[in-house]
Design an enzyme around this catalytic site. Structure first.
Site, PDB file in Angstrom:
ATOM      1  N   TYR A 158      28.408  19.246  14.985  1.00  0.00           N
ATOM      2  CA  TYR A 158      28.549  18.176  13.995  1.00  0.00           C
ATOM      3  C   TYR A 158      29.569  17.109  14.389  1.00  0.00           C
ATOM      4  O   TYR A 158      29.763  16.144  13.658  1.00  0.00           O
ATOM      5  CB  TYR A 158      28.904  18.774  12.623  1.00  0.00           C
ATOM      6  CG  TYR A 158      27.717  19.447  11.998  1.00  0.00           C
ATOM      7  CD1 TYR A 158      27.135  20.546  12.615  1.00  0.00           C
ATOM      8  CD2 TYR A 158      27.141  18.989  10.827  1.00  0.00           C
ATOM      9  CE1 TYR A 158      26.039  21.173  12.079  1.00  0.00           C
ATOM     10  CE2 TYR A 158      26.040  19.610  10.276  1.00  0.00           C
ATOM     11  CZ  TYR A 158      25.489  20.703  10.910  1.00  0.00           C
ATOM     12  OH  TYR A 158      24.391  21.313  10.380  1.00  0.00           O
TER      13      TYR A 158
ATOM     14  N   ASP B 219      19.942  34.689  14.713  1.00  0.00           N
ATOM     15  CA  ASP B 219      18.519  34.947  14.443  1.00  0.00           C
ATOM     16  C   ASP B 219      18.328  36.271  13.712  1.00  0.00           C
ATOM     17  O   ASP B 219      17.594  36.367  12.722  1.00  0.00           O
ATOM     18  CB  ASP B 219      17.672  34.871  15.727  1.00  0.00           C
ATOM     19  CG  ASP B 219      18.388  35.403  16.950  1.00  0.00           C
ATOM     20  OD1 ASP B 219      19.617  35.541  16.921  1.00  0.00           O
ATOM     21  OD2 ASP B 219      17.707  35.695  17.949  1.00  0.00           O
TER      22      ASP B 219
END
Ligand code: ATP
Length: 329
Positions: free
Chosen positions: A122, A201
């Site tokens: 970010y 994941d």
């Protein structure tokens, strides 16, 4: 009266901010609102996404309740949210989510996501390379240590039992490897709190299959962003889940959702996510009893099921849901 900065934002922002203020007033929160523009609204007026006077007001009053904002698409526009977080070093993004009877698909969720808010992908550092682009993922020791310590301190103060670190250290050995290594090191300072870690994941699958096993999660910026939307889905959608951006001096409270341009101006947006953010704000200000009163009214209204907005499976307007919550205070 306590002063706060109110940032209505755009899209559904002004509608839900108005609804939330009427509930806060009816609950006796005793707040004085100082309203300032931000995002598209201020860009249209003065060509600035975050005007200097808005920044000054936040600096002065230290607490803000913020509606969602749209960042104009195109080159040169950095996200308003990212800029605000950087301007006030709001390094923690706290996103609690729990199940609601009658509403949530899952009845066994009570998870607090602690998301690092200042670095990772970010930072927006991208550059051109041959045949494409690259983005920089930044993970540093100071930013990692303070967010991990925040997660453990939060767990300790709120009687939580376990902190889980989310990462992809098997692939990103240096960046996420550092995050995980600092997590394991700092965990030793908190012997009464259990800890473990999960690869992002696998974490997604675990949350869908066994959400009851998770308590406090701590994650770098990107995984924290994704996982908190996933958890919002487990408990009933974006219309319900709040977030707080916390720094050393300033705190900004907002809904997790965006400006929902597809339903803006129709009077059908769900104000509960922002209302829950306002409850977090009241807790932060030491007005816990008023916050509890509002939470109880939200739970009763959802339980009654008579005034639910479309996202919750009903057909009520924002105003009807707001009035029902006020009646249940
Ligand atoms: P952003 O990138 O800013 O997160 P987005 O368009 O990806 O924006 P949202 O604006 O959060 O995401 O909207 C996602 C979907 O959820 C939209 O269909 C929107 O109408 C719906 N939604 C979001 N917030 C609410 C709300 N408070 N009440 C009802 N529906 C909502």
């Amino acid at each position: 009266m306590t002063d706060i900065v109110l940032l209505p934002g755009d899209g559904i922002g002004p509608e839900i901010v108005e609804a939330v203020c009427s509930i806060l007033d009816a609950a006796g929160a005793d707040l004085k609102y100082h309203t300032f523009d931000i995002g598209q609204t201020s860009y249209d007026k003065c060509g600035e996404l975050i005007p200097a006077e808005t920044l000054e007001a936040i600096k002065k009053y230290k607490v803000a309740l913020k509606g969602p904002v749209t960042t104009p698409v195109g080159k040169g526009f950095r996200s308003v949210n990212v800029n605000l977080r950087l301007a006030f070093d709001l390094y923690t993004n706290l996103r609690p989510a729990y199940s609601f009877a009658n509403i949530s698909k899952y009845q066994n969720v009570d998870i607090v996501t602690v998301r690092e808010n200042t670095e990772d992908l970010y930072i927006g550092e991208e550059h051109e390379i041959e045949n494409g682009f690259e983005a920089i993922k930044r993970i540093t020791v100071p930013a990692t240590d303070r967010i991990i310590r925040y997660a453990f301190e939060y767990a300790k103060e709120n009687n939580r039992k376990k902190v889980t670190c989310i990462h992809k250290a098997n692939i990103l050995k240096q960046t996420d490897g550092l995050f995980l290594a600092r997590f394991r090191e700092i965990a030793k300072e908190y012997p009464t709190i259990a800890f473990d870690d999960k690869i992002i994941d696998n974490m997604c699958m675990q949350l869908v299959m066994y959400p009851e096993k998770y308590d406090v999660l701590v994650a770098p910026n990107l995984y924290g962003d994704i996982i908190s939307d996933l958890i919002a889905g487990l408990v009933g959608g974006l219309g319900l889940v709040p977030g707080a951006n916390l720094g050393k001096d300033v705190a900004i409270f907002e809904a997790v959702h965006g400006s929902a341009p597809d339903i803006a101006g129709q009077g059908i947006a769900n104000p509960i996510a922002l209302l829950q953010a306002a409850v977090m704000m009241l807790d932060h200000m030491g007005k816990k009893e008023i916050g509890k009163k509002i939470t109880d009214a939200i739970l009763k209204t959802l339980n009654d099921g008579k005034a639910l907005t479309k996202d919750l499976g009903g057909s009520a307007t924002t105003k009807e849901l707001t009035n029902a919550i006020i009646a249940n205070l």
